[in-house]
Design a protein around this motif. Structure first.
Motif, mmCIF file in Angstrom:
data_model
loop_
_atom_site.group_PDB
_atom_site.id
_atom_site.type_symbol
_atom_site.label_atom_id
_atom_site.label_comp_id
_atom_site.label_asym_id
_atom_site.label_seq_id
_atom_site.Cartn_x
_atom_site.Cartn_y
_atom_site.Cartn_z
ATOM 1 N N UNK A 151 -5.375 7.190 -6.378
ATOM 2 C CA UNK A 151 -6.695 6.393 -6.466
ATOM 3 C C UNK A 151 -6.422 5.047 -6.194
ATOM 4 N N UNK A 152 -5.848 4.188 -4.861
ATOM 5 C CA UNK A 152 -5.196 3.053 -4.777
ATOM 6 C C UNK A 152 -6.790 2.538 -4.353
ATOM 7 N N UNK A 153 -6.759 1.763 -4.312
ATOM 8 C CA UNK A 153 -8.138 0.909 -3.620
ATOM 9 C C UNK A 153 -7.462 -0.725 -3.365
ATOM 10 N N UNK A 154 -6.996 -1.138 -1.956
ATOM 11 C CA UNK A 154 -6.259 -2.450 -1.558
ATOM 12 C C UNK A 154 -7.678 -3.264 -0.844
ATOM 13 N N UNK A 155 -8.509 -4.691 -1.793
ATOM 14 C CA UNK A 155 -9.814 -4.899 -1.204
ATOM 15 C C UNK A 155 -9.350 -6.457 -0.323
ATOM 16 N N UNK A 156 -10.028 -7.426 0.051
ATOM 17 C CA UNK A 156 -9.456 -8.829 -0.138
ATOM 18 C C UNK A 156 -9.457 -8.925 1.547
ATOM 19 N N UNK A 157 -8.295 -9.822 1.781
ATOM 20 C CA UNK A 157 -7.656 -10.013 3.034
ATOM 21 C C UNK A 157 -7.895 -11.875 3.298
ATOM 22 N N UNK A 171 4.541 -0.462 -10.728
ATOM 23 C CA UNK A 171 3.004 -1.372 -10.181
ATOM 24 C C UNK A 171 3.098 -2.350 -9.549
ATOM 25 N N UNK A 172 3.445 -3.244 -10.705
ATOM 26 C CA UNK A 172 3.203 -5.026 -11.127
ATOM 27 C C UNK A 172 4.531 -5.323 -10.662
ATOM 28 N N UNK A 173 5.266 -4.159 -10.602
ATOM 29 C CA UNK A 173 6.832 -5.393 -10.172
ATOM 30 C C UNK A 173 6.801 -4.867 -8.309
ATOM 31 N N UNK A 174 5.798 -4.274 -7.804
ATOM 32 C CA UNK A 174 5.376 -4.282 -6.520
ATOM 33 C C UNK A 174 4.461 -5.432 -6.165
ATOM 34 N N UNK A 175 3.785 -5.512 -7.108
ATOM 35 C CA UNK A 175 3.417 -6.603 -6.211
ATOM 36 C C UNK A 175 3.558 -8.241 -6.511
ATOM 37 N N UNK A 191 0.453 -1.577 -0.227
ATOM 38 C CA UNK A 191 -0.312 -0.121 -0.040
ATOM 39 C C UNK A 191 0.729 1.270 0.111
ATOM 40 N N UNK A 192 2.177 1.436 0.909
ATOM 41 C CA UNK A 192 3.093 2.669 0.865
ATOM 42 C C UNK A 192 3.647 2.543 -0.292
ATOM 43 N N UNK A 193 4.477 1.639 -0.994
ATOM 44 C CA UNK A 193 4.773 1.540 -1.837
ATOM 45 C C UNK A 193 3.625 1.957 -3.372
ATOM 46 N N UNK A 194 2.805 1.937 -3.302
ATOM 47 C CA UNK A 194 1.620 2.266 -4.438
ATOM 48 C C UNK A 194 1.180 3.328 -5.050
ATOM 49 N N UNK A 195 1.064 3.567 -3.361
ATOM 50 C CA UNK A 195 0.742 5.441 -2.899
ATOM 51 C C UNK A 195 1.224 6.270 -3.350
ATOM 52 N N UNK A 196 2.764 5.805 -2.997
ATOM 53 C CA UNK A 196 3.925 6.899 -3.603
ATOM 54 C C UNK A 196 3.960 7.108 -4.608
#
Length: 590
Positions: free
Chosen positions: A264-270, A286-290, A255-260
């Motif tokens: 429009x960052x949304x991370x859902x699930x669990x 963004x994909x590399x971060x994933x 989350x922190x990396x993509x926010x930077x």
């Protein structure tokens, strides 16, 4: 669907059938309103697809619920969890991703009880979870409408009263959104995502009362305002969405990396499975971060600049048939679907080759020009997807237990952007879905031939003889003949004790299926594969095709190739690697 309520009859609890009905009605409602919601979509990106994304997310939830009912008689907890999980897997776009989290939040409470008080708490948890999933919540959006719905019914009470209070609170809040965001006020519209949520809550109210809520007639649109700038003009150029298998700690860092990186960052699930959505300029990063956080798959990258649609106004809405997952603008712009697991991003290359490609549209697509002919193939595993892509096919990835939906096949045919398309479903169970998808695309003027391939090895055989330069009918006949001449088998591992056509198997046994029927039951994968090969080759054959998954024993392919060489001197063997998420072994004999 649950039984129809009698006059003056109202539900006091949401049982499994009621949840099923709610899910189906929400799907239908979003289908009816999809075009209108698309037409008012100006935030966060004026790309006219919020209605479509909500509809496709609801479709995924609906399919998941129907699947559990087809398999067994689920209770309420199983049904609401299936609804939420289906939405998570099929979430599309910003609003669809948030809707999936709203449903997940509701499911955590409704699994413990389903009366009015539980519904009130479920809506409160849904609003909280959705806000927590969004990096920077903004008022005047679907989040505002969700919070208003929860607040309006916070006192609890009978189920009908809670459902009605939630719907009315959401509808009132929706009207106010046009004054909460400048972009909505200038366009003279309410928030598109919020309107979609009101439709979902309206379906819930109809389910518990048996009566559709009264819908106020929408105010006429004002003269079209100047088009809001779309992302890619003064905002990020790409939308990146992917499913991610990762633990909570890794997701927090993600989350922190993509926010930077973007907005429009949304991370859902669990519980180890997440849906990630972000707008960025560097799609590869963004994909590399994933990849660093866990294991991303179902990667979708959309280039906004080539996907912009006009601002809402009279006559600007796209029809209900537009787009089928990733966005399609009027100019034929398209976004690729990927199965990349290594996360490396490249600027435009063949899709599904194990890499994510940050692609816009080619010049031909941008001018509306179509290629003469294309092949669309459904395949398991990124290795086969890359193989088929190298052969020129547009691919649709399938994962265990998650066959592609009709809309995904339609989207793939559109993405191929051809005047003539050969569709290879490569699965007996996909025949009806593929037929329906072909009919829909034919209505758009595309000539589609469906070859009823029943396994990936038959699709490989058909693709091997494909010649786009010969007449379409001749090409289809040749591909059909090649597929039909290929007998197929698959090795799988039994999940539980069961009766089969070859006898009783125990959990953990290796099953050898020939033409879809269990023919061999064994304990060792390699030994069972040898037996299956011998049975298939006893009827003759000239070429054996082996498709091996990543998690098979080392040396399996080499052992089977040697087995064929020793016992069948005139038979050639070809081996392909399917990668992850594919059956352990597929066998074809031509």
């Amino acid at each position: 669907m649950s039984r129809a309520l009698q006059p003056d009859e109202e539900l006091v609890e949401l049982d499994a059938e009621a949840v099923r009905t709610w899910c189906a009605r929400a799907f239908d409602a979003l289908g009816r309103e999809r075009e209108e919601i698309d037409a008012i979509n100006v935030y966060p990106v004026a790309d006219g697809d919020t209605g479509t994304n909500l509809y496709l997310t609801a479709e995924a939830a609906h399919r998941a619920v129907e699947a559990v009912f087809a398999a067994s008689g689920p209770d309420t907890a199983e049904t609401v969890r299936a609804m939420a999980h289906g939405a998570l897997l099929g979430a599309r776009g910003n609003s669809g991703t948030i809707l999936s989290q709203l449903l997940r939040g509701m499911a955590t409470v409704l699994a413990d009880g389903c009366d009015g008080d539980h519904l009130a708490r479920a809506l409160a948890e849904a609003a909280r979870a959705a806000r927590q999933a969004v990096a920077h919540p903004v008022e005047g959006t679907i989040l505002t409408v969700a919070s208003a719905a929860a607040g309006a019914c916070a006192a609890g009470g009978p189920l009908v009263r809670v459902a009605r209070d939630a719907y009315e609170g959401a509808a009132t809040a929706l009207t106010a959104t046009s004054g909460q965001l400048d972009v909505l006020e200038r366009a003279g519209v309410v928030d598109a995502g919020g309107r979609g949520l009101v439709a979902v809550l309206g379906a819930l109210l109809e389910t518990v009362t048996g009566r559709a809520p009264d819908h106020a007639a929408p105010a006429p649109l004002p003269p079209a305002a100047p088009r809001e700038k779309c992302a890619g003009e003064d905002g990020p150029a790409y939308e990146v969405i992917y499913l991610l298998e990762a633990d909570d700690a890794a997701v927090a860092l993600l989350r922190s990396r993509l926010d930077a990186l973007g907005e429009s960052l949304v991370v859902v699930g669990g519980d180890g499975l997440w849906n990630v959505h972000v707008h960025v300029d560097d799609a590869g990063a963004a994909v590399e971060a994933g990849v660093e956080a866990g294991r991303p798959h179902r990667i979708r990258i959309t280039h906004f600049a080539s996907d912009a649609t006009p601002a809402p106004g009279r006559g600007t809405a796209r029809g209900a048939g537009s787009g089928a997952g990733d966005r399609h603008g009027a100019d034929g712009a398209h976004a690729h679907r990927h199965g990349a697991d290594d996360g490396h991003a490249h600027a435009c290359g063949t899709e599904s080759d194990g890499h994510a490609h940050a692609c816009g549209t080619g010049d031909d697509a941008a001018r509306g020009e179509r290629v003469p002919r294309a092949v669309v193939a459904v395949v398991p595993g990124e290795g086969l997807a890359g193989l088929c892509a190298e052969a020129g096919a547009t691919t649709v990835r399938t994962r265990p237990g998650e066959p592609p939906a009709e809309d995904e096949l339609v989207e793939a045919v559109r993405r191929a952007h051809a005047r003539e398309v050969v569709l290879l479903p490569n699965d007996t169970d996909l025949r009806e879905t593929a037929t329906a998808a072909a009919e829909r695309v034919r209505a758009e003027g595309v000539r589609v031939a469906l070859i009823p391939t029943r396994a990936a090895v038959q699709g490989i055989a058909a693709l091997a003889v494909h010649e786009p330069d010969r007449r379409f009918d001749e090409d289809v006949v040749a591909m059909t003949a090649a597929a039909g001449a290929t007998r197929y088998a698959e090795l799988a591992v039994a999940e539980h004790r069961s009766f089969t056509s070859a006898g009783v198997c125990q959990a953990g046994d290796v099953l050898g299926l020939i033409e879809g029927d269990v023919a061999v039951i064994g304990k060792d994968l390699t030994e069972t594969a040898r037996t299956v090969l011998d049975r298939m080759l006893s009827a003759g054959g000239e070429l054996v095709t082996l498709v091996v998954a990543d998690d098979t024993p080392p040396g399996l392919a080499a052992d089977l190739e040697q087995h064929v060489r020793r016992g069948y001197l005139a038979v050639d063997t070809t081996t392909y690697h399917a990668g992850a998420e594919a059956p352990p072994l597929l066998i074809g004999v031509e």
